[in-house]
Design a protein around this motif. Structure first.
Motif, PDB file in Angstrom:
ATOM      1  N   MET A  45       0.848  -1.193   0.000  1.00 21.16           N
ATOM      2  CA  MET A  45       0.000   0.000   0.000  1.00 21.16           C
ATOM      3  C   MET A  45       0.885   1.245   0.000  1.00 21.16           C
ATOM      4  O   MET A  45       1.754   1.401   0.863  1.00 21.16           O
ATOM      5  N   ASP A  46       0.664   2.109  -0.965  1.00 21.12           N
ATOM      6  CA  ASP A  46       1.384   3.376  -1.039  1.00 21.12           C
ATOM      7  C   ASP A  46       0.832   4.308   0.041  1.00 21.12           C
ATOM      8  O   ASP A  46      -0.367   4.589   0.074  1.00 21.12           O
ATOM      9  N   LEU A  47       1.704   4.811   0.900  1.00 23.76           N
ATOM     10  CA  LEU A  47       1.270   5.643   2.030  1.00 23.76           C
ATOM     11  C   LEU A  47       1.460   7.130   1.780  1.00 23.76           C
ATOM     12  O   LEU A  47       1.282   7.937   2.701  1.00 23.76           O
ATOM     13  N   THR A  48       1.798   7.509   0.559  1.00 29.64           N
ATOM     14  CA  THR A  48       2.069   8.919   0.264  1.00 29.64           C
ATOM     15  C   THR A  48       0.912   9.819   0.676  1.00 29.64           C
ATOM     16  O   THR A  48       1.119  10.939   1.168  1.00 29.64           O
ATOM     17  N   PHE A  49      -0.320   9.346   0.486  1.00 37.87           N
ATOM     18  CA  PHE A  49      -1.492  10.178   0.780  1.00 37.87           C
ATOM     19  C   PHE A  49      -1.595  10.535   2.267  1.00 37.87           C
ATOM     20  O   PHE A  49      -2.305  11.479   2.640  1.00 37.87           O
ATOM     21  N   LEU A  50      -0.882   9.802   3.129  1.00 40.35           N
ATOM     22  CA  LEU A  50      -0.939  10.072   4.568  1.00 40.35           C
ATOM     23  C   LEU A  50       0.079  11.128   5.016  1.00 40.35           C
ATOM     24  O   LEU A  50      -0.005  11.620   6.138  1.00 40.35           O
ATOM     25  N   LYS A  51       1.036  11.460   4.163  1.00 42.66           N
ATOM     26  CA  LYS A  51       2.099  12.376   4.587  1.00 42.66           C
ATOM     27  C   LYS A  51       1.577  13.685   5.184  1.00 42.66           C
ATOM     28  O   LYS A  51       2.059  14.132   6.231  1.00 42.66           O
ATOM     29  N   PRO A  52       0.590  14.352   4.541  1.00 43.91           N
ATOM     30  CA  PRO A  52       0.101  15.611   5.125  1.00 43.91           C
ATOM     31  C   PRO A  52      -0.484  15.448   6.521  1.00 43.91           C
ATOM     32  O   PRO A  52      -0.494  16.393   7.312  1.00 43.91           O
ATOM     33  N   LEU A  53      -0.955  14.250   6.830  1.00 47.11           N
ATOM     34  CA  LEU A  53      -1.547  13.997   8.140  1.00 47.11           C
ATOM     35  C   LEU A  53      -0.527  14.164   9.263  1.00 47.11           C
ATOM     36  O   LEU A  53      -0.889  14.537  10.385  1.00 47.11           O
ATOM     37  N   TYR A  54       0.736  13.905   8.950  1.00 44.70           N
ATOM     38  CA  TYR A  54       1.754  13.889  10.002  1.00 44.70           C
ATOM     39  C   TYR A  54       2.490  15.219  10.154  1.00 44.70           C
ATOM     40  O   TYR A  54       3.515  15.281  10.835  1.00 44.70           O
ATOM     41  N   ARG A  55       1.986  16.268   9.554  1.00 43.04           N
ATOM     42  CA  ARG A  55       2.659  17.564   9.638  1.00 43.04           C
ATOM     43  C   ARG A  55       2.294  18.336  10.904  1.00 43.04           C
ATOM     44  O   ARG A  55       2.834  19.406  11.148  1.00 43.04           O
ATOM     45  N   ARG A  56       1.352  17.808  11.673  1.00 42.56           N
ATOM     46  CA  ARG A  56       0.932  18.470  12.911  1.00 42.56           C
ATOM     47  C   ARG A  56       1.648  17.852  14.109  1.00 42.56           C
ATOM     48  O   ARG A  56       1.947  16.657  14.105  1.00 42.56           O
ATOM     49  N   PRO A  57       1.888  18.633  15.147  1.00 42.67           N
ATOM     50  CA  PRO A  57       2.532  18.076  16.339  1.00 42.67           C
ATOM     51  C   PRO A  57       1.590  17.238  17.201  1.00 42.67           C
ATOM     52  O   PRO A  57       2.041  16.495  18.078  1.00 42.67           O
ATOM     53  N   GLY A  58       0.277  17.357  16.981  1.00 39.45           N
ATOM     54  CA  GLY A  58      -0.674  16.625  17.805  1.00 39.45           C
ATOM     55  C   GLY A  58      -1.006  17.421  19.065  1.00 39.45           C
ATOM     56  O   GLY A  58      -0.502  18.531  19.244  1.00 39.45           O
ATOM     57  N   PRO A  59      -1.853  16.916  19.919  1.00 41.95           N
ATOM     58  CA  PRO A  59      -2.444  15.575  19.867  1.00 41.95           C
ATOM     59  C   PRO A  59      -3.508  15.455  18.768  1.00 41.95           C
ATOM     60  O   PRO A  59      -4.086  16.447  18.351  1.00 41.95           O
ATOM     61  N   TYR A  60      -3.728  14.213  18.358  1.00 39.31           N
ATOM     62  CA  TYR A  60      -4.720  13.899  17.332  1.00 39.31           C
ATOM     63  C   TYR A  60      -5.950  13.256  17.961  1.00 39.31           C
ATOM     64  O   TYR A  60      -5.829  12.441  18.884  1.00 39.31           O
ATOM     65  N   ALA A  61      -7.104  13.593  17.417  1.00 36.76           N
ATOM     66  CA  ALA A  61      -8.330  12.855  17.719  1.00 36.76           C
ATOM     67  C   ALA A  61      -8.586  11.907  16.558  1.00 36.76           C
ATOM     68  O   ALA A  61      -8.672  12.344  15.399  1.00 36.76           O
ATOM     69  N   SER A  62      -8.656  10.623  16.853  1.00 38.44           N
ATOM     70  CA  SER A  62      -8.932   9.602  15.832  1.00 38.44           C
ATOM     71  C   SER A  62     -10.324   9.050  16.098  1.00 38.44           C
ATOM     72  O   SER A  62     -10.582   8.486  17.168  1.00 38.44           O
ATOM     73  N   VAL A  63     -11.228   9.206  15.119  1.00 35.97           N
ATOM     74  CA  VAL A  63     -12.637   8.879  15.345  1.00 35.97           C
ATOM     75  C   VAL A  63     -13.166   8.028  14.196  1.00 35.97           C
ATOM     76  O   VAL A  63     -13.031   8.391  13.021  1.00 35.97           O
ATOM     77  N   TYR A  64     -13.779   6.898  14.544  1.00 28.99           N
ATOM     78  CA  TYR A  64     -14.424   6.004  13.590  1.00 28.99           C
ATOM     79  C   TYR A  64     -15.912   6.015  13.916  1.00 28.99           C
ATOM     80  O   TYR A  64     -16.331   5.482  14.953  1.00 28.99           O
ATOM     81  N   VAL A  65     -16.727   6.635  13.047  1.00 22.81           N
ATOM     82  CA  VAL A  65     -18.145   6.855  13.351  1.00 22.81           C
ATOM     83  C   VAL A  65     -19.026   5.944  12.495  1.00 22.81           C
ATOM     84  O   VAL A  65     -18.949   5.972  11.265  1.00 22.81           O
ATOM     85  N   ASP A  66     -19.857   5.159  13.154  1.00 22.39           N
ATOM     86  CA  ASP A  66     -20.806   4.277  12.468  1.00 22.39           C
ATOM     87  C   ASP A  66     -22.085   5.066  12.186  1.00 22.39           C
ATOM     88  O   ASP A  66     -22.833   5.417  13.101  1.00 22.39           O
ATOM     89  N   LEU A  67     -22.340   5.350  10.901  1.00 23.12           N
ATOM     90  CA  LEU A  67     -23.526   6.111  10.500  1.00 23.12           C
ATOM     91  C   LEU A  67     -24.544   5.232   9.781  1.00 23.12           C
ATOM     92  O   LEU A  67     -25.390   5.739   9.036  1.00 23.12           O
ATOM     93  N   THR A  68     -24.465   3.928   9.988  1.00 28.10           N
ATOM     94  CA  THR A  68     -25.350   2.992   9.300  1.00 28.10           C
ATOM     95  C   THR A  68     -26.805   3.307   9.581  1.00 28.10           C
ATOM     96  O   THR A  68     -27.194   3.581  10.717  1.00 28.10           O
ATOM     97  N   ARG A  69     -27.619   3.243   8.520  1.00 28.91           N
ATOM     98  CA  ARG A  69     -29.055   3.505   8.650  1.00 28.91           C
ATOM     99  C   ARG A  69     -29.820   2.302   8.091  1.00 28.91           C
ATOM    100  O   ARG A  69     -30.017   2.197   6.894  1.00 28.91           O
ATOM    101  N   THR A  70     -30.212   1.398   8.982  1.00 25.53           N
ATOM    102  CA  THR A  70     -30.907   0.190   8.514  1.00 25.53           C
ATOM    103  C   THR A  70     -32.288   0.032   9.136  1.00 25.53           C
ATOM    104  O   THR A  70     -33.025  -0.867   8.762  1.00 25.53           O
ATOM    105  N   THR A  71     -32.637   0.881  10.087  1.00 29.60           N
ATOM    106  CA  THR A  71     -33.936   0.777  10.737  1.00 29.60           C
ATOM    107  C   THR A  71     -34.617   2.139  10.743  1.00 29.60           C
ATOM    108  O   THR A  71     -34.035   3.154  10.363  1.00 29.60           O
TER     109      THR A  71
END
Length: 370
Positions: free
Chosen positions: A1-27
């Motif tokens: 996997m080419d990781l070049t697209f992630l390079k801009p993500l690491y230009r900050r000193p942090g801290p980082y908020a990492s969030v995985y949001v489930d937006l599934t709509r089945t009901t």
């Protein structure tokens, strides 16, 4: 996997908020349920001390996605009061707790995203074809190729006068049209660097097309009975079939690099295994391909500093290298940052892969004499 697209993500000193949001709509109450899931994640971020501006940027992005109902899963990485990287997933994201940390928690995202492979999908019939070209970064181009020959398209019935002449003429028309489509497939595959070509549509037109495309491309071509030009790509589950074929290609790539890793390791040459040796190779810029098991619950930790190459087994190593305030982080987050910023590739080995159990290792660009 080419990781070049992630390079801009690491230009900050942090801290980082990492969030995985489930937006599934089945009901029927799905919008409310998705909002409640987000509130729980927000509370976790607050409890972990997420900066107010960063928390506000994440909330704004999530609420906008809820209003627009655009995805089932949303992944966000935010720092310094703004969302630095976000992506939509076709299905629910991995069940990952919200996290505030020095480095973004990207492994579950990369595993769910998979390695984007460029490919060409062809729907062909006796008059021409539709070509869909998809690049590694997701850009899609769809265009029609109409054959130059129209008559006769169909063979005659056995009782028709001068049957054999018309049958030969029909076959010549198919081949002429297939030749034109084949030339365009070759061009499209070169332009997008296709690692796979999926050919669907009329059986006889497929056969004629396969005779016309270049030999090198034919080795990367797969036929399928799903889909027709009349029905379009979704007529018979063609998109699902393309996804299945691409997953097989990804598994083959993991297998190829894993075999190379084991071969180089056995020969004592350009490979290292285990966390200490891999960390050392990353600090020296040797890593060409990083192999990492998909283990979101891994307890492994490393010490990191502000620069991507600031990674070590102990805090003392970094202090000796001039890093004033090293902090402890997830090992996978530290390894991926170092590999991405050194232009290394990442291969995530799934738990059910035949090569699961490799742990952490790397194929090296070069070796350094002892």
């Amino acid at each position: 996997m080419d990781l070049t697209f992630l390079k801009p993500l690491y230009r900050r000193p942090g801290p980082y908020a990492s969030v995985y949001v489930d937006l599934t709509r089945t009901t029927e109450d799905a919008p409310k349920a998705a909002e409640l899931r987000w509130r729980a994640l927000r509370a976790d971020l607050e409890e972990q001390g997420a900066p107010h501006g960063t928390l506000g940027a994440v909330e704004e992005a999530v609420l906008a996605e809820l209003r627009e109902r655009r995805s089932s899963g949303l992944v966000l990485f935010a720092a310094d009061g703004e969302v630095v990287h976000s992506d939509r997933l076709p299905g629910p994201p991995p069940a990952v707790p919200a996290r505030v940390s020095r480095l973004p928690h990207v492994l579950p995202y990369l595993a769910a995203r998979g390695e984007p492979l460029p490919y060409v999908r062809v729907l062909v019939d006796r008059r021409g074809g539709e070509i869909c070209c998809v690049t590694a970064d997701g850009r899609r181009r769809v265009f029609e190729v109409e054959g130059d020959e129209e008559y006769p398209i169909r063979k005659t019935k056995a009782s028709d006068w001068n049957q054999s002449r018309f049958q030969r003429a029909a076959e010549m028309v198919w081949k002429a049209n297939a030749r034109k489509v084949g030339r365009e497939v070759d061009v499209a595959a070169r332009q997008c660097g296709a690692e796979a070509v999926v050919v669907a549509g009329d059986v006889q037109a497929r056969g004629a097309l396969l005779e016309e495309i270049s030999e090198g491309l034919r080795d990367r071509t797969v036929e399928t009975d799903r889909g027709s030009r009349a029905d379009g790509a979704d007529g018979a589950g063609l998109d699902a079939e393309v996804a299945r074929i691409l997953q097989i290609k990804r598994s083959e790539r993991i297998g190829a690099v894993a075999e190379r890793f084991e071969r180089e390791l056995a020969n004592g040459q350009r490979a290292v295994a285990g966390l200490p040796a891999t960390v050392r190779a990353l600090r020296l810029g040797q890593v060409e391909s990083l192999l990492l098991e998909d283990d979101p619950d891994s307890p492994a930790r490393l010490w990191v500093g502000p620069e991507p190459g600031d990674v070590a087994m102990t805090a003392g190593e970094l202090r000796d290298a001039g890093v004033a305030d090293p902090v402890q982080e997830r090992a996978d987050a530290a390894l991926i940052r170092a590999a991405a910023c050194a232009d290394g590739e990442l291969f995530i080995v799934p738990p059910d892969d035949p090569y699961a159990g490799l742990g952490v290792g790397a194929v090296l660009r070069y070796t350094i004499a002892a």
